[in-house]
Design an enzyme around this catalytic site. Structure first.
Site, mmCIF file in Angstrom:
data_model
loop_
_atom_site.group_PDB
_atom_site.id
_atom_site.type_symbol
_atom_site.label_atom_id
_atom_site.label_comp_id
_atom_site.label_asym_id
_atom_site.label_seq_id
_atom_site.Cartn_x
_atom_site.Cartn_y
_atom_site.Cartn_z
ATOM 1 N N ILE A 183 -9.311 26.515 -6.691
ATOM 2 C CA ILE A 183 -8.583 27.297 -5.690
ATOM 3 C C ILE A 183 -8.183 26.304 -4.607
ATOM 4 O O ILE A 183 -9.005 25.495 -4.156
ATOM 5 C CB ILE A 183 -9.438 28.448 -5.120
ATOM 6 C CG1 ILE A 183 -8.661 29.196 -4.016
ATOM 7 C CG2 ILE A 183 -10.787 27.995 -4.617
ATOM 8 C CD1 ILE A 183 -9.370 30.450 -3.500
ATOM 9 N N SER A 184 -6.924 26.311 -4.247
ATOM 10 C CA SER A 184 -6.400 25.330 -3.296
ATOM 11 C C SER A 184 -7.080 25.445 -1.939
ATOM 12 O O SER A 184 -7.649 26.481 -1.582
ATOM 13 C CB SER A 184 -4.888 25.510 -3.124
ATOM 14 O OG SER A 184 -4.203 25.228 -4.315
ATOM 15 N N ALA A 185 -6.993 24.366 -1.186
ATOM 16 C CA ALA A 185 -7.507 24.371 0.185
ATOM 17 C C ALA A 185 -6.735 25.381 1.026
ATOM 18 O O ALA A 185 -5.544 25.615 0.788
ATOM 19 C CB ALA A 185 -7.383 22.980 0.788
ATOM 20 N N HIS A 199 -2.608 26.957 0.986
ATOM 21 C CA HIS A 199 -2.214 28.362 0.900
ATOM 22 C C HIS A 199 -1.377 28.759 2.117
ATOM 23 O O HIS A 199 -0.341 29.425 1.995
ATOM 24 C CB HIS A 199 -3.454 29.252 0.800
ATOM 25 C CG HIS A 199 -4.065 29.252 -0.561
ATOM 26 N ND1 HIS A 199 -5.402 29.490 -0.772
ATOM 27 C CD2 HIS A 199 -3.530 29.047 -1.788
ATOM 28 C CE1 HIS A 199 -5.642 29.434 -2.079
ATOM 29 N NE2 HIS A 199 -4.528 29.162 -2.697
ATOM 30 N N ARG A 244 -11.034 35.147 1.968
ATOM 31 C CA ARG A 244 -11.149 34.082 0.972
ATOM 32 C C ARG A 244 -12.545 34.044 0.350
ATOM 33 O O ARG A 244 -12.711 33.622 -0.798
ATOM 34 C CB ARG A 244 -10.812 32.746 1.624
ATOM 35 C CG ARG A 244 -10.853 31.532 0.686
ATOM 36 C CD ARG A 244 -10.459 30.280 1.467
ATOM 37 N NE ARG A 244 -10.901 29.052 0.832
ATOM 38 C CZ ARG A 244 -10.181 28.341 -0.011
ATOM 39 N NH1 ARG A 244 -8.972 28.743 -0.323
ATOM 40 N NH2 ARG A 244 -10.659 27.216 -0.534
#
Length: 215
Positions: free
Chosen positions: A49-51, A55, A25
């Site tokens: 960007i999602s946590a 994901h 990441r």
């Protein structure tokens, strides 16, 4: 990060743990931002960007539609992180497409992927990212085993339902003030079932002009 998500019961699958360990990441988060803390990160252009837990949750929900040789569409692919995870799961015999309507994010996501363990899949063509309006999906890939949407739609776009393969699954956040992550399953007879998974908060799934307004 992966151990934290496993300890908190978010990651249950060995395959999901392995792919999140394999795709770093840190390569997909802007410089100076903590990549492994469990929270979303701004990536510019009024996008995030999602946590990591989101994901992981989406990967868990789509795991059976991300087997080797399957096809997946990542709508609102952003930095390319989850797109790369999908590609690693379906492998070189599968096909993964990311669509993103911000050209600058497409350019940077392609560069991010080149540094990652999914680089060979991008080079060989089984993974690609394109500038497009995700509300229309990507008809060239249809029908898809898996569709993931990374922004909250006011309702589920019909083109995405149409592009889902019988037996396929889509995960999509839906709502305006209040949002739910919905799981959309297309049965083998073509009928569709929808259920709420969890309450979420995503950026809106909208046009490029609206997203960039006041940016």
């Amino acid at each position: 990060m992966v151990e934290y998500l496993k300890q908190h019961g978010i990651i249950k699958s060995r395959e999901v743990a392995e792919v999140m360990e394999a795709i770093d990441r840190g390569l997909f988060v802007p410089a100076g931002c903590p990549p492994y803390v469990d929270r979303p990160v701004q990536i510019g252009y009024n996008a995030t960007i999602s946590a990591p837990h989101m994901h992981a949750s989406c990967l868990e929900l789509l795991e059976k539609q991300l087997l080797p040789g399957m096809s997946a569409l990542d709508v609102g692919s952003g930095t390319g992180y989850l797109t790369a995870c999908f590609a690693l799961m379906v492998g070189p015999q599968g096909h993964v497409v990311g669509v993103e309507h911000i050209p600058e994010l497409v350019t940077s996501s392609v560069e991010n992927i080149k540094k990652s363990s999914a680089a060979s899949l991008s080079k060989e063509g089984s993974l690609s990212i394109h500038v497009a309006d995700g509300r229309l999906g990507w008809p060239e890939l249809a029908p898809c085993d898996a569709i993931h949407v990374g922004a909250a739609a006011p309702e589920i776009p019909q083109p995405l339902i149409d592009q889902l393969k019988p037996g396929g699954r889509m995960v999509i956040p839906v709502g305006t003030v209040f949002q739910n992550l919905k799981v959309v399953d297309k049965k083998l007879d073509g009928s569709v079932s929808v259920r709420n998974e969890i309450c979420v908060w995503y950026v809106p799934f909208t046009s490029r002009a609206t997203q960039l307004h006041d940016y």
